[in-house]
Write an enzyme that holds these catalytic residues in place. Structure first.
Site, PDB file in Angstrom:
ATOM      1  N   LYS A  13       0.839  -1.270  -0.037  1.00  0.00           N
ATOM      2  CA  LYS A  13      -0.020  -0.019  -0.116  1.00  0.00           C
ATOM      3  C   LYS A  13       0.865   1.120  -0.066  1.00  0.00           C
ATOM      4  CE  LYS A  13      -2.151  -1.041   3.948  1.00  0.00           C
ATOM      5  NZ  LYS A  13      -1.509  -2.288   4.230  1.00  0.00           N
ATOM      6  N   ARG A  88      -9.764   1.336   8.868  1.00  0.00           N
ATOM      7  CA  ARG A  88      -9.274  -0.070   9.450  1.00  0.00           C
ATOM      8  C   ARG A  88     -10.121  -0.646  10.213  1.00  0.00           C
ATOM      9  NH1 ARG A  88      -3.303   0.896   8.959  1.00  0.00           N
ATOM     10  NH2 ARG A  88      -1.961  -0.986   9.593  1.00  0.00           N
ATOM     11  N   ARG A 127      11.834  -5.630   4.710  1.00  0.00           N
ATOM     12  CA  ARG A 127      11.619  -4.316   4.677  1.00  0.00           C
ATOM     13  C   ARG A 127      12.465  -3.272   5.537  1.00  0.00           C
ATOM     14  NH1 ARG A 127       5.810  -1.600   5.483  1.00  0.00           N
ATOM     15  NH2 ARG A 127       6.037  -2.787   7.582  1.00  0.00           N
ATOM     16  N   ARG A 160      11.770  -1.625  10.840  1.00  0.00           N
ATOM     17  CA  ARG A 160      10.754  -1.009  11.781  1.00  0.00           C
ATOM     18  C   ARG A 160      10.413  -1.898  13.004  1.00  0.00           C
ATOM     19  NH1 ARG A 160       5.316   0.546   8.009  1.00  0.00           N
ATOM     20  NH2 ARG A 160       4.411  -0.691   9.646  1.00  0.00           N
TER      21      ARG A 160
HETATM   22  P1  AP5 Z   1       4.801  -1.465   2.000  1.00  0.00           P
HETATM   23  O1  AP5 Z   1       4.609  -0.907   0.732  1.00  0.00           O
HETATM   24  O2  AP5 Z   1       5.650  -0.756   2.908  1.00  0.00           O
HETATM   25  O3  AP5 Z   1       3.744  -2.268   2.415  1.00  0.00           O
HETATM   26  P2  AP5 Z   1       2.536  -1.817   3.210  1.00  0.00           P
HETATM   27  O4  AP5 Z   1       1.248  -2.435   2.570  1.00  0.00           O
HETATM   28  O5  AP5 Z   1       2.425  -0.191   3.190  1.00  0.00           O
HETATM   29  O6  AP5 Z   1       2.691  -2.396   4.599  1.00  0.00           O
HETATM   30  P3  AP5 Z   1       2.566  -1.506   6.100  1.00  0.00           P
HETATM   31  O7  AP5 Z   1       3.248  -2.655   7.034  1.00  0.00           O
HETATM   32  O8  AP5 Z   1       3.208  -0.263   6.132  1.00  0.00           O
HETATM   33  O9  AP5 Z   1       1.160  -1.710   6.372  1.00  0.00           O
HETATM   34  P4  AP5 Z   1       0.390  -1.498   7.596  1.00  0.00           P
HETATM   35  O10 AP5 Z   1      -1.000  -1.300   7.333  1.00  0.00           O
HETATM   36  O11 AP5 Z   1       0.619  -2.662   8.547  1.00  0.00           O
HETATM   37  O12 AP5 Z   1       1.482  -0.452   8.687  1.00  0.00           O
HETATM   38  P5  AP5 Z   1       0.957   1.011   8.809  1.00  0.00           P
HETATM   39  O13 AP5 Z   1       2.169   1.975   8.784  1.00  0.00           O
HETATM   40  O14 AP5 Z   1      -0.045   1.387   7.989  1.00  0.00           O
HETATM   41  O15 AP5 Z   1       5.838  -2.683   1.535  1.00  0.00           O
HETATM   42  C1  AP5 Z   1       6.436  -3.717   2.454  1.00  0.00           C
HETATM   43  C2  AP5 Z   1       7.736  -3.984   1.585  1.00  0.00           C
HETATM   44  O16 AP5 Z   1       7.772  -4.730   0.518  1.00  0.00           O
HETATM   45  C3  AP5 Z   1       8.665  -2.906   1.324  1.00  0.00           C
HETATM   46  O17 AP5 Z   1       9.953  -3.289   1.724  1.00  0.00           O
HETATM   47  C4  AP5 Z   1       8.578  -2.846  -0.011  1.00  0.00           C
HETATM   48  O18 AP5 Z   1       9.672  -2.138  -0.644  1.00  0.00           O
HETATM   49  C5  AP5 Z   1       8.370  -4.042  -0.666  1.00  0.00           C
HETATM   50  N1  AP5 Z   1       7.421  -4.049  -1.844  1.00  0.00           N
HETATM   51  C6  AP5 Z   1       6.197  -3.496  -1.720  1.00  0.00           C
HETATM   52  N2  AP5 Z   1       5.356  -3.761  -2.912  1.00  0.00           N
HETATM   53  C7  AP5 Z   1       6.264  -4.682  -3.506  1.00  0.00           C
HETATM   54  C8  AP5 Z   1       5.998  -5.542  -4.750  1.00  0.00           C
HETATM   55  N3  AP5 Z   1       4.845  -5.169  -5.310  1.00  0.00           N
HETATM   56  N4  AP5 Z   1       6.887  -6.075  -5.148  1.00  0.00           N
HETATM   57  C9  AP5 Z   1       7.987  -6.321  -4.309  1.00  0.00           C
HETATM   58  N5  AP5 Z   1       8.261  -5.775  -3.214  1.00  0.00           N
HETATM   59  C10 AP5 Z   1       7.271  -4.866  -2.879  1.00  0.00           C
HETATM   60  O19 AP5 Z   1       0.660   1.102  10.399  1.00  0.00           O
HETATM   61  C11 AP5 Z   1       1.359   0.622  11.644  1.00  0.00           C
HETATM   62  C12 AP5 Z   1       0.790   0.695  12.872  1.00  0.00           C
HETATM   63  O20 AP5 Z   1       0.174   1.892  12.869  1.00  0.00           O
HETATM   64  C13 AP5 Z   1      -0.237  -0.260  12.798  1.00  0.00           C
HETATM   65  O21 AP5 Z   1       0.105  -1.699  13.038  1.00  0.00           O
HETATM   66  C14 AP5 Z   1      -1.283   0.406  14.128  1.00  0.00           C
HETATM   67  O22 AP5 Z   1      -0.849   0.163  15.391  1.00  0.00           O
HETATM   68  C15 AP5 Z   1      -1.129   1.813  13.622  1.00  0.00           C
HETATM   69  N6  AP5 Z   1      -2.093   2.415  12.617  1.00  0.00           N
HETATM   70  C16 AP5 Z   1      -2.084   3.025  11.455  1.00  0.00           C
HETATM   71  N7  AP5 Z   1      -3.220   3.248  10.759  1.00  0.00           N
HETATM   72  C17 AP5 Z   1      -4.388   3.023  11.748  1.00  0.00           C
HETATM   73  C18 AP5 Z   1      -5.482   3.109  11.881  1.00  0.00           C
HETATM   74  N8  AP5 Z   1      -6.052   3.720  10.715  1.00  0.00           N
HETATM   75  N9  AP5 Z   1      -6.298   2.809  12.842  1.00  0.00           N
HETATM   76  C19 AP5 Z   1      -5.455   2.238  14.139  1.00  0.00           C
HETATM   77  N10 AP5 Z   1      -4.110   1.996  14.165  1.00  0.00           N
HETATM   78  C20 AP5 Z   1      -3.566   2.299  12.834  1.00  0.00           C
END
Ligand code: AP5
Length: 227
Positions: A13, A88, A127, A160
């Protein structure tokens, strides 16, 4: 163009959000990034969020809802936006509906990144992120030019803290229990489009551009900026 990116941790994402916000000149609104910024700055909100993020649980709805509401009311969101990691929970989705109704900015499309577990684990364990600017890399897929150093700003790369195996497990459980039901929520509203998060970045980017053209979304964006 107004989009929501929905999908499990590691689906790509954030990676695609960066590409899309640049190509379409729309605001990238990532609740994960906003919470990590608050945590780095040690604000009261960041310190509160830390308790939940460290364990892989979701930060309470009222905190993230207020953050997003404020962010969406800023001027740059008017030209279009992309929500990455929000909503979410059902409560977040319902509150977003109300906010967007008040702002008369309906969602055009919810992109659901369907992704296999093996891919999720490989992505998250490999990552690395820049400790200063937050740019994302991968040990195999997207290596920096110099190992361990950010191409963009020269700072050290790190893992991370929520990409540890035990925390990943909790994040996946939170996703299944609280976020997956939103797939049906948006299906019923007829705004959901499923894409494969397993695809490599160039292939999925191409699919997305075709999808936008098919949905006639290009016409809404006079400011598309491919540079
Ligand atoms: P990446 O693009 O970073 O993946 P992502 O889907 O963004 O994954 P996240 O882990 O960031 O999502 P998340 O939803 O768990 O975390 P968030 O930061 O929102 O890709 C991952 C890796 O793969 C990278 O190394 C990339 O280079 C590689 N890659 C990507 N696409 C690729 C492809 N097509 N081919 C090859 N390689 C690829 O949230 C973190 C925390 O914040 C949550 O756990 C929660 O505690 C809190 N939080 C955030 N939002 C909320 C909310 N709305 N409500 C409550 N708590 C929240």
């Amino acid at each position: 163009m107004r989009l929501i990116l929905l999908g499990p941790p590691g689906a790509g994402k954030g990676t695609h959000a960066q590409v899309l916000s640049k190509n379409w000149n729309i605001a990238h609104i990532s609740t994960g990034d906003m919470l990590r910024d608050a945590l780095r700055a040690a604000t009261p909100l960041g310190l509160k969020a830390k308790e939940y993020m460290e364990k892989g649980g979701l930060v309470p709805d009222e905190i993230v809802i207020a953050l997003v509401r404020e962010r969406l009311s800023k001027g740059d969101a008017k030209k279009g936006f992309l929500l990455d990691g929000f909503p979410r929970t059902s409560q977040q989705a319902e509150s977003l509906d109300e906010t967007l109704k008040d702002l008369t900015m309906p969602i055009d499309l919810v992109l659901y990144f369907k992704t296999s577990l093996a891919v999720i684990i490989r992505r998250l364990s490999g990552r690395r992120v820049c400790s200063k600017c937050g740019k994302t890399y991968h040990l195999v897929n997207f290596k920096p030019k110099i190992q361990g150093i950010c191409d963009a700003c020269g700072a050290d790369l790190m893992q991370r803290s929520d990409d540890r195996e035990d925390v990943i497990e909790n994040r996946l459980k939170a996703y299944e229990k609280q976020t997956e039901p939103l797939i049906d929520y948006y299906k019923k509203k007829k705004v959901l489009a499923e894409v494969s998060g397993d695809l490599e970045v160039p292939e999925l980017s191409e699919e997305l551009e075709k999808l936008f053209a098919k949905k006639g979304l290009g016409a809404q964006v006079g400011s598309k900026n491919k540079k």
